[in-house]
Design a protein around this motif. Structure first.
Motif, short mmCIF file in Angstrom:
data_model
loop_
_atom_site.label_atom_id
_atom_site.label_comp_id
_atom_site.label_asym_id
_atom_site.label_seq_id
_atom_site.Cartn_x
_atom_site.Cartn_y
_atom_site.Cartn_z
N SER A 131 -20.67 15.41 -4.15
CA SER A 131 -19.21 15.35 -4.11
C SER A 131 -18.63 14.47 -5.21
N PRO A 161 -19.71 16.56 -8.95
CA PRO A 161 -19.88 18.00 -8.68
C PRO A 161 -20.16 18.79 -9.95
N TRP A 173 -13.96 18.98 -5.81
CA TRP A 173 -14.85 19.08 -4.64
C TRP A 173 -13.99 19.27 -3.40
N PRO A 174 -14.26 20.26 -2.60
CA PRO A 174 -15.30 21.30 -2.68
C PRO A 174 -15.10 22.23 -3.88
N PRO A 175 -16.12 23.03 -4.21
CA PRO A 175 -16.02 23.91 -5.37
C PRO A 175 -14.82 24.84 -5.28
N TYR A 232 -22.50 22.65 -1.75
CA TYR A 232 -21.65 22.26 -0.62
C TYR A 232 -22.23 22.80 0.69
#
Length: 295
Positions: A109, A112, A143-145, A220
């Motif tokens: 995280s 990333p 983050w998240p992708p 993730y």
């Protein structure tokens, strides 16, 4: 007399259980490796199953011997103290086990990779694509992708948090009832704790079934499922632990003076509760902050 016992310990009778458990665990490990590489090995699931049966049999026989030793009077105060030390060391090792998963989560995280999750409109399959150039540089801090929807922390995860917190109070109620000689309170507290544990596992399974991201191919998803999944496994183990304590309580095994088996189960359950609080904050709330929420 030369053979007189002048110490607080007991000499264990010869047993094949330790070596049986060691070889069973080794068999289960190799079976799992073979199962993961079916193109090179066959019968991996069979080898894994045989090892698992051996491990479960080891659990049953070894813990049955420990219960028998307790009823035989072999668990003197010194032995009970060292059993507590052993349980504390075991929980400490479990803490370090979860530290590894938290470490992986924070590494993914905070640093990333420039990835984007793409979902096919027709097949609903996910693919991961690398982002390059300026878009990739921007995604490097995301983050998240990009393209990933997260679970709403204020719905099922929050409900499970409340369930585990309630289970912590019920197992404490059972413990206090046992100390004060209230066997009915002990049984009711254990029943409630077990039911709450089963409810937690059921909600966790449902959450996995509706999760909008895959397990593999995405850091993730991998970190999420490994961290929460191993915690779910510990909840199942703790629930079995409490079920054994419930059966033993109906048989009248525990007394206010000697009940380490129940005490160890309560310690383990409180550990599971605390770990979940950290998972809920780090993964569900902080880890999904600012990302689109899955409906």
């Amino acid at each position: 007399m030369a053979g007189a016992k002048n110490h607080d310990y007991h000499i264990l009778p010869p047993s094949i259980t330790p070596i049986l458990g060691s070889f069973s665990a080794l068999t289960m490990f190799f079976g799992l490796v073979m199962w993961m590489h079916p193109e090179q090995f066959g019968y991996g699931s069979l080898v894994f199953g045989l090892g698992l049966i051996g491990v479960l049999y080891t659990f049953y026989t070894w813990w049955s011997d420990v219960v028998h030793e307790a009823h035989a009077g072999d668990h003197t105060p010194v032995v009970q103290l060292h059993l507590r030390y052993g349980m504390i060391m075991f929980i400490a090792s479990e803490v370090m086990f979860f530290v590894g998963w938290f470490w992986a989560w924070f590494d993914f995280s905070l640093f990333p990779a420039p990835l984007e999750l793409v979902k096919d409109a027709e097949t609903h399959a996910f693919t991961v694509s690398n982002l390059i150039g300026q878009e990739g540089a921007a995604a490097l801090m995301q983050w998240p992708p990009k393209g990933l929807e997260v679970l709403d922390a204020m719905k099922l995860p929050l409900l499970n948090t409340l369930i585990l917190l309630c289970s912590g109070t019920t197992v404490t109620w059972a413990h206090h009832s046992l100390i004060h000689g209230d066997r009915e309170g002990l049984k009711k507290g254990l029943w409630l704790t077990i039911l709450l544990g089963l409810l937690f596992s059921a909600i966790q399974a449902y959450e996995y079934s509706v999760a909008p991201f895959p397990f593999g191919g995405l850091n993730y998803g991998t970190a999420f499922y490994m961290a929460t999944g191993f915690h779910g496994f510990h909840v199942i183990v703790g629930t079995i632990f409490l079920i054994v304590c419930l059966v033993r309580s109906y048989k009248g095994h525990f007394t206010p003076q000697q009940h380490f088996g129940f005490e160890a189960a309560a310690w383990y359950w409180h550990f599971v509760d605390v770990v979940w609080l950290f998972l809920f904050i780090a993964i569900y709330i902080w880890g999904g902050w600012g990302a689109p929420v899955h409906a």
